[in-house]
Design a protein around this motif. Sequence first.
Motif, PDB file in Angstrom:
ATOM      1  N   MET A 215       0.833  -1.178   0.000  1.00  0.00           N
ATOM      2  CA  MET A 215       0.000   0.000   0.000  1.00  0.00           C
ATOM      3  C   MET A 215       0.880   1.244   0.000  1.00  0.00           C
ATOM      4  SD  MET A 215      -3.042  -1.318   2.600  1.00  0.00           S
ATOM      5  CE  MET A 215      -3.011   0.156   3.497  1.00  0.00           C
ATOM      6  N   LYS A 216       0.410   2.284  -0.652  1.00  0.00           N
ATOM      7  CA  LYS A 216       1.160   3.536  -0.762  1.00  0.00           C
ATOM      8  C   LYS A 216       0.368   4.674  -0.141  1.00  0.00           C
ATOM      9  CE  LYS A 216       4.580   1.832  -3.090  1.00  0.00           C
ATOM     10  NZ  LYS A 216       5.873   1.727  -2.474  1.00  0.00           N
ATOM     11  N   THR A 217       1.094   5.707   0.295  1.00  0.00           N
ATOM     12  CA  THR A 217       0.493   6.868   0.933  1.00  0.00           C
ATOM     13  C   THR A 217       1.048   8.134   0.303  1.00  0.00           C
ATOM     14  OG1 THR A 217       0.298   5.641   3.007  1.00  0.00           O
ATOM     15  CG2 THR A 217       0.138   8.032   3.143  1.00  0.00           C
ATOM     16  N   LEU A 218       0.158   9.080   0.012  1.00  0.00           N
ATOM     17  CA  LEU A 218       0.542  10.368  -0.529  1.00  0.00           C
ATOM     18  C   LEU A 218       0.992  11.263   0.622  1.00  0.00           C
ATOM     19  CD1 LEU A 218       0.571  12.444  -2.903  1.00  0.00           C
ATOM     20  CD2 LEU A 218      -1.798  12.958  -2.300  1.00  0.00           C
ATOM     21  N   VAL A 219       2.140  11.918   0.444  1.00  0.00           N
ATOM     22  CA  VAL A 219       2.665  12.834   1.465  1.00  0.00           C
ATOM     23  C   VAL A 219       2.511  14.262   0.958  1.00  0.00           C
ATOM     24  CG1 VAL A 219       4.697  13.543   2.788  1.00  0.00           C
ATOM     25  CG2 VAL A 219       4.324  11.126   2.282  1.00  0.00           C
ATOM     26  N   LEU A 220       1.839  15.098   1.773  1.00  0.00           N
ATOM     27  CA  LEU A 220       1.648  16.506   1.449  1.00  0.00           C
ATOM     28  C   LEU A 220       2.527  17.354   2.339  1.00  0.00           C
ATOM     29  CD1 LEU A 220      -2.268  16.594   1.377  1.00  0.00           C
ATOM     30  CD2 LEU A 220      -0.731  16.310  -0.564  1.00  0.00           C
ATOM     31  N   ASN A 221       3.083  18.414   1.761  1.00  0.00           N
ATOM     32  CA  ASN A 221       3.830  19.385   2.552  1.00  0.00           C
ATOM     33  C   ASN A 221       2.828  20.136   3.425  1.00  0.00           C
ATOM     34  OD1 ASN A 221       6.042  20.822   3.438  1.00  0.00           O
ATOM     35  ND2 ASN A 221       6.708  21.412   1.386  1.00  0.00           N
ATOM     36  N   ALA A 222       3.299  20.918   4.366  1.00  0.00           N
ATOM     37  CA  ALA A 222       2.409  21.676   5.242  1.00  0.00           C
ATOM     38  C   ALA A 222       1.554  22.663   4.448  1.00  0.00           C
ATOM     39  CB  ALA A 222       3.215  22.417   6.303  1.00  0.00           C
ATOM     40  N   SER A 223       1.966  22.986   3.228  1.00  0.00           N
ATOM     41  CA  SER A 223       1.215  23.882   2.349  1.00  0.00           C
ATOM     42  C   SER A 223       0.235  23.123   1.452  1.00  0.00           C
ATOM     43  CB  SER A 223       2.185  24.673   1.484  1.00  0.00           C
ATOM     44  OG  SER A 223       2.906  23.784   0.654  1.00  0.00           O
ATOM     45  N   TYR A 224       0.055  21.835   1.697  1.00  0.00           N
ATOM     46  CA  TYR A 224      -0.803  20.939   0.913  1.00  0.00           C
ATOM     47  C   TYR A 224      -0.248  20.651  -0.476  1.00  0.00           C
ATOM     48  CZ  TYR A 224      -4.499  20.814   4.385  1.00  0.00           C
ATOM     49  OH  TYR A 224      -5.204  20.596   5.537  1.00  0.00           O
ATOM     50  N   GLU A 225       0.997  20.966  -0.712  1.00  0.00           N
ATOM     51  CA  GLU A 225       1.641  20.634  -1.977  1.00  0.00           C
ATOM     52  C   GLU A 225       2.098  19.185  -1.922  1.00  0.00           C
ATOM     53  OE1 GLU A 225       5.631  21.906  -4.516  1.00  0.00           O
ATOM     54  OE2 GLU A 225       5.292  22.711  -2.520  1.00  0.00           O
TER      55      GLU A 225
ATOM     56  N   VAL B 296      -2.324  -1.270  19.606  1.00  0.00           N
ATOM     57  CA  VAL B 296      -3.006  -0.203  18.874  1.00  0.00           C
ATOM     58  C   VAL B 296      -3.679  -0.761  17.620  1.00  0.00           C
ATOM     59  CG1 VAL B 296      -2.658   1.976  17.631  1.00  0.00           C
ATOM     60  CG2 VAL B 296      -1.300   1.484  19.658  1.00  0.00           C
ATOM     61  N   VAL B 297      -4.861  -0.252  17.348  1.00  0.00           N
ATOM     62  CA  VAL B 297      -5.536  -0.511  16.080  1.00  0.00           C
ATOM     63  C   VAL B 297      -5.768   0.854  15.439  1.00  0.00           C
ATOM     64  CG1 VAL B 297      -7.612  -1.385  14.960  1.00  0.00           C
ATOM     65  CG2 VAL B 297      -6.696  -2.573  16.948  1.00  0.00           C
ATOM     66  N   MET B 298      -5.299   1.016  14.190  1.00  0.00           N
ATOM     67  CA  MET B 298      -5.469   2.317  13.530  1.00  0.00           C
ATOM     68  C   MET B 298      -5.772   2.136  12.054  1.00  0.00           C
ATOM     69  SD  MET B 298      -1.534   3.771  13.329  1.00  0.00           S
ATOM     70  CE  MET B 298      -1.936   5.229  12.445  1.00  0.00           C
ATOM     71  N   ASP B 299      -6.419   3.156  11.495  1.00  0.00           N
ATOM     72  CA  ASP B 299      -6.670   3.191  10.055  1.00  0.00           C
ATOM     73  C   ASP B 299      -5.363   3.448   9.328  1.00  0.00           C
ATOM     74  OD1 ASP B 299      -9.247   2.649   9.261  1.00  0.00           O
ATOM     75  OD2 ASP B 299      -9.972   4.657   9.725  1.00  0.00           O
ATOM     76  N   ALA B 300      -5.121   2.723   8.259  1.00  0.00           N
ATOM     77  CA  ALA B 300      -3.937   2.977   7.443  1.00  0.00           C
ATOM     78  C   ALA B 300      -4.143   4.292   6.703  1.00  0.00           C
ATOM     79  CB  ALA B 300      -3.720   1.843   6.451  1.00  0.00           C
ATOM     80  N   PRO B 301      -3.190   5.217   6.794  1.00  0.00           N
ATOM     81  CA  PRO B 301      -3.367   6.505   6.113  1.00  0.00           C
ATOM     82  C   PRO B 301      -3.228   6.369   4.598  1.00  0.00           C
ATOM     83  CG  PRO B 301      -1.234   6.411   7.186  1.00  0.00           C
ATOM     84  CD  PRO B 301      -1.954   5.159   7.552  1.00  0.00           C
ATOM     85  N   SER B 302      -4.068   7.099   3.882  1.00  0.00           N
ATOM     86  CA  SER B 302      -3.963   7.178   2.434  1.00  0.00           C
ATOM     87  C   SER B 302      -3.262   8.480   2.055  1.00  0.00           C
ATOM     88  CB  SER B 302      -5.351   7.134   1.805  1.00  0.00           C
ATOM     89  OG  SER B 302      -5.267   7.324   0.418  1.00  0.00           O
ATOM     90  N   VAL B 303      -3.492   9.542   2.872  1.00  0.00           N
ATOM     91  CA  VAL B 303      -2.863  10.844   2.664  1.00  0.00           C
ATOM     92  C   VAL B 303      -2.421  11.380   4.017  1.00  0.00           C
ATOM     93  CG1 VAL B 303      -3.170  13.205   1.806  1.00  0.00           C
ATOM     94  CG2 VAL B 303      -4.392  11.323   0.700  1.00  0.00           C
ATOM     95  N   VAL B 304      -1.150  11.814   4.111  1.00  0.00           N
ATOM     96  CA  VAL B 304      -0.661  12.431   5.338  1.00  0.00           C
ATOM     97  C   VAL B 304      -0.159  13.832   5.032  1.00  0.00           C
ATOM     98  CG1 VAL B 304      -0.062  10.265   6.502  1.00  0.00           C
ATOM     99  CG2 VAL B 304       1.663  11.440   5.146  1.00  0.00           C
ATOM    100  N   LEU B 305      -0.274  14.705   6.036  1.00  0.00           N
ATOM    101  CA  LEU B 305       0.146  16.100   5.928  1.00  0.00           C
ATOM    102  C   LEU B 305       1.286  16.336   6.904  1.00  0.00           C
ATOM    103  CD1 LEU B 305      -0.476  19.039   4.886  1.00  0.00           C
ATOM    104  CD2 LEU B 305      -1.968  19.246   6.877  1.00  0.00           C
ATOM    105  N   LEU B 306       2.431  16.805   6.393  1.00  0.00           N
ATOM    106  CA  LEU B 306       3.558  17.098   7.272  1.00  0.00           C
ATOM    107  C   LEU B 306       3.213  18.279   8.170  1.00  0.00           C
ATOM    108  CD1 LEU B 306       6.607  16.722   4.850  1.00  0.00           C
ATOM    109  CD2 LEU B 306       5.750  15.079   6.512  1.00  0.00           C
ATOM    110  N   ASN B 307       3.645  18.228   9.421  1.00  0.00           N
ATOM    111  CA  ASN B 307       3.350  19.300  10.369  1.00  0.00           C
ATOM    112  C   ASN B 307       4.231  20.523  10.161  1.00  0.00           C
ATOM    113  OD1 ASN B 307       1.358  17.721  11.523  1.00  0.00           O
ATOM    114  ND2 ASN B 307       2.756  16.837  13.029  1.00  0.00           N
ATOM    115  N   GLN B 308       5.430  20.331   9.619  1.00  0.00           N
ATOM    116  CA  GLN B 308       6.325  21.449   9.333  1.00  0.00           C
ATOM    117  C   GLN B 308       6.573  21.526   7.833  1.00  0.00           C
ATOM    118  OE1 GLN B 308       9.913  20.978  11.633  1.00  0.00           O
ATOM    119  NE2 GLN B 308       9.062  22.209  13.289  1.00  0.00           N
ATOM    120  N   TYR B 309       6.674  22.758   7.336  1.00  0.00           N
ATOM    121  CA  TYR B 309       6.916  22.976   5.911  1.00  0.00           C
ATOM    122  C   TYR B 309       8.335  22.554   5.558  1.00  0.00           C
ATOM    123  CZ  TYR B 309       7.334  25.307   1.413  1.00  0.00           C
ATOM    124  OH  TYR B 309       7.532  25.567   0.089  1.00  0.00           O
ATOM    125  N   ILE B 310       8.471  21.821   4.469  1.00  0.00           N
ATOM    126  CA  ILE B 310       9.774  21.395   3.959  1.00  0.00           C
ATOM    127  C   ILE B 310      10.038  22.157   2.672  1.00  0.00           C
ATOM    128  CG2 ILE B 310      11.118  19.452   3.072  1.00  0.00           C
ATOM    129  CD1 ILE B 310      10.403  19.104   5.986  1.00  0.00           C
TER     130      ILE B 310
END
Length: 171
Positions: free
Chosen positions: A1-11, A45-59
């Motif tokens: 499974m793959k997950t999309l990573v977004l910058n703190a600016s949603y880019e 722990v039981v958790m939903d697998a993330p499909s999209v994550v948002l970084l907390n700090q801008y890179i």
Amino acid sequence: MKTLVLNASYEPLGVVSTRRAILLVLSGKASTVAASGALLHSRSVVMDAPSVVLLNQYIKVPRRRIPLTRKSALERYGHVCAYCGKYGDTLDHVVPRARGGTHSWDNVVVACFRCNNHKSDSLLAELGWKLPFELREPDLDMASLISLRWNEPQWDEYTTPWRRHQLQLAG
């Protein structure tokens, strides 16, 4: 499974394994924006697998140029011949290298075998041909690259440029 990573600016920054995304979330470096619906179980722990994550700090991401390779040119032009519009799988120099043309984005197109052989070392004006578009170096847009390589409907709202811009204005 793959997950999309977004910058703190949603880019969109890229695509990582779900395992890497979970580590980012658990370490507090990112938060889950959209879940995939798959449940992951650990001992405690039981958790939903993330499909999209948002970084907390801008890179800050340095902007790079896309190198001109056969694969990158075919992807950019969608395997469509610039001369006849049919399936193309060869590269053609608009101004032939034998006549001083360069191997650069502003001189290379995709052509089918037939058109490439017919054109040979001729200039377009000599054949009466015209290009249906202007040649220029492609922009490096991570959202476009991600949407081309991975067909994930859940990611469309984050990889579509106008939607990404709306999210930035709202956030």
